[in-house]
Structures are given as structure tokens and as C-alpha cells.
Design an enzyme around this catalytic site. Structure first.
Site, PDB file in Angstrom:
ATOM      1  N   SER A 143       0.856  -1.185   0.000  1.00 50.72           N
ATOM      2  CA  SER A 143       0.000   0.000   0.000  1.00 50.72           C
ATOM      3  C   SER A 143       0.892   1.235   0.000  1.00 50.72           C
ATOM      4  CB  SER A 143      -0.889   0.015   1.251  1.00 50.72           C
ATOM      5  OG  SER A 143      -1.467   1.289   1.472  1.00 50.72           O
ATOM      6  N   TYR A 157      -2.243  -0.638  10.266  1.00 51.10           N
ATOM      7  CA  TYR A 157      -2.389  -0.965   8.847  1.00 51.10           C
ATOM      8  C   TYR A 157      -1.154  -0.518   8.081  1.00 51.10           C
ATOM      9  CZ  TYR A 157      -4.146  -1.093   4.087  1.00 51.10           C
ATOM     10  OH  TYR A 157      -4.289  -1.369   2.739  1.00 51.10           O
TER      11      TYR A 157
END
Length: 252
Positions: A143, A157
Site C-alpha cells: 500500500s 495498517y
């Protein structure tokens, strides 16, 4: 390069990026091995894909990527069922999270286990297959949040995705010059159920079509590391990695 990869395993294939990648590769005539926790959705996807592309094989397995033994077993079974594996897309992920120390350690630990430890289990299983056959293509879906630790509910995350990106970098270096390729993808905001729940800025969010088109293109080229989709996210990637925090805090 991508045309060599005829048998592709994708985890997290029951929704979002994984589901759409499965559709794209099916349209290219690739045989697919699809994993996710929700077997009913995988079966529906298999029916759809085989109806549209009757010449391909689609095998499915229910899989919790936090169960290492189950990951190894499923990858081996799927390899046998589709007649080999030459690409594995480590895509399964979780977006739960809470401020650290706020009493929701359960959400943060679940995200860490799925996104990093689960990715490591998948990578172990994939590379065991690839090393034995001396070829393959490992794709790690990280990501853009891997570039800079995000505050608040997204802290774990971003940390988990940074771990995935570091793993991809390490393996790319180790396996350079071999017939095992490694690609690390760093998507920005792409319209999925998970991104909607995370509250990603709508003005920055690419459509699922745009995002997955960029991902599949990068996978087929077997690029080493790509922020996507488009020049916008490549620019944000560079900014987050190399500019001082004082200039980039507004991005996070």
C-alpha cells in the site's frame, strides 16, 4: 513476460481488488486458483468466470491466511488441481484498526496477523513451490501507506503494509538474476468496500477499473516496485519517501 504466467493463484479473491484481478486474468485466458475466507462468494465467482471463459480452469479454496499450515496445504492442493503455479498474488488483507492504547488491541492484532504474518505465510508457501521448480512470479500487494506511518486508527495498517513492502524489497534483491521474479505493488486509494470503510478521501480515490487496470499492467510487466494508479500516486510515493515530514504531514 506476463504471457508466460498461465496459472495464477490469487488470495483475497472474493471481493475488491482480488475479485477484479481474477476477472481480468480470466479474460486473458489464464487458469486461476482463488482463495478467500468466503467460499460461497468464490464459488459464485468461479461460475461467472467459467461461464464467460469456458476454456479456463478455476479452482477455489476457503482459506484463512493466518493459519500457516492451511496456507501451505491450500497452495499445494491448488497447484495440483490447476496443473502448476507460475504466479502467486499475495492480496488478502484486512483494514481494521483503532488508536493504539485505546482498548481495541483485538482489531490491531487481527490486522497485523492478516496483513503481515499472513503475507509471510503465503510468501513462504509460494517460494517453496517456486524454488523447487526454479521459476515463478511472486506479487505482493502492499500500500502507499507503507511509505510513511499513518497516525490514529491506520497506524497498524500502515505498519503492516510497510512490512510487506520491506519483504518484497528483500526478496527482489535476493532473487535478482534468477527465474523467480518479485513484484511489490503500492496502491493508493482505489474504490473498494475496504477503502470506503477506511474513509479514504473520495477526491483522491481512483475507480476500481482504473486501479485494477494499473495493477494488472504492472503485474504483467513484472515490474519490481510500483506505486499506482497513475503519475499522481507515483508522485505521492516519492514525496512521502523523500520529503521532510513537515512538508508531507498533510498527506497523512
Amino acid at each position: 513476460m506476463g504471457q508466460r504466467r498461465q496459472k495464477i493463484l490469487i488470495t483475497g479473491a472474493s471481493s475488491g481488488l482480488g475479485e477484479e484481478m481474477a476477472r481480468r486474468f480470466a479474460a486473458k485466458g489464464r487458469d486461476l486458483a482463488l482463495c478467500a475466507r468466503r467460499l460461497d462468494r468464490l464459488k459464485s465467482l468461479r461460475e461467472e468466470l467459467v461461464a464467460q471463459h469456458p476454456d479456463i480452469t478455476v479452482a477455489v479454496r476457503a482459506l484463512d491466511v493466518t493459519d500457516h499450515e492451511a496456507v501451505v496445504a491450500a497452495f499445494g492442493e491448488l497447484r495440483d488441481e490447476v496443473g502448476g503455479l507460475d504466479r502467486v498474488v499475495v492480496n488478502a488483507g484486512l483494514g481494521k484498526g483503532a488508536k493504539i492504547g485505546s482498548g481495541r488491541a483485538d482489531a490491531n492484532l487481527a490486522t497485523a496477523r492478516t496483513n503481515f504474518v499472513g503475507a509471510l505465510s503465503q510468501t513462504e508457501a509460494a517460494l517453496e513451490i517456486f524454488r523447487a521448480q526454479k521459476f515463478g512470479h511472486l506479487v505482493l500487494v502492499s500500500s502507499i501507506s507503507a511509505d510513511r506511518g499513518l497516525p490514529g486508527a491506520k497506524a497498524v495498517y500502515s505498519a503492516s503494509k510497510a512490512g510487506v513492502a520491506a519483504l518484497g524489497e528483500a526478496l527482489s534483491t535476493e532473487l535478482a538474476g534468477t527465474d523467480i521474479a518479485v513484484t511489490t505493488l503500492l496502491p493508493g486509494f482505489i474504490a473498494t468496500d475496504m477503502s470506503a470503510k477506511a474513509g479514504d478521501a473520495s477526491s483522491m480515490t481512483a475507480s476500481l477499473d482504473e486501479g485494477v487496470t494499473a495493477m494488472v499492467d504492472a503485474i504483467e510487466k513484472e515490474s519490481r516496485r510500483v506505486a499506482l494508479p497513475g503519475l499522481k500516486w507515483q508522485g505521492i510515493d516519492l514525496a512521502l519517501r523523500f520529503l521532510p515530514n513537515e512538508l508531507t504531514n498533510r498527506f497523512v
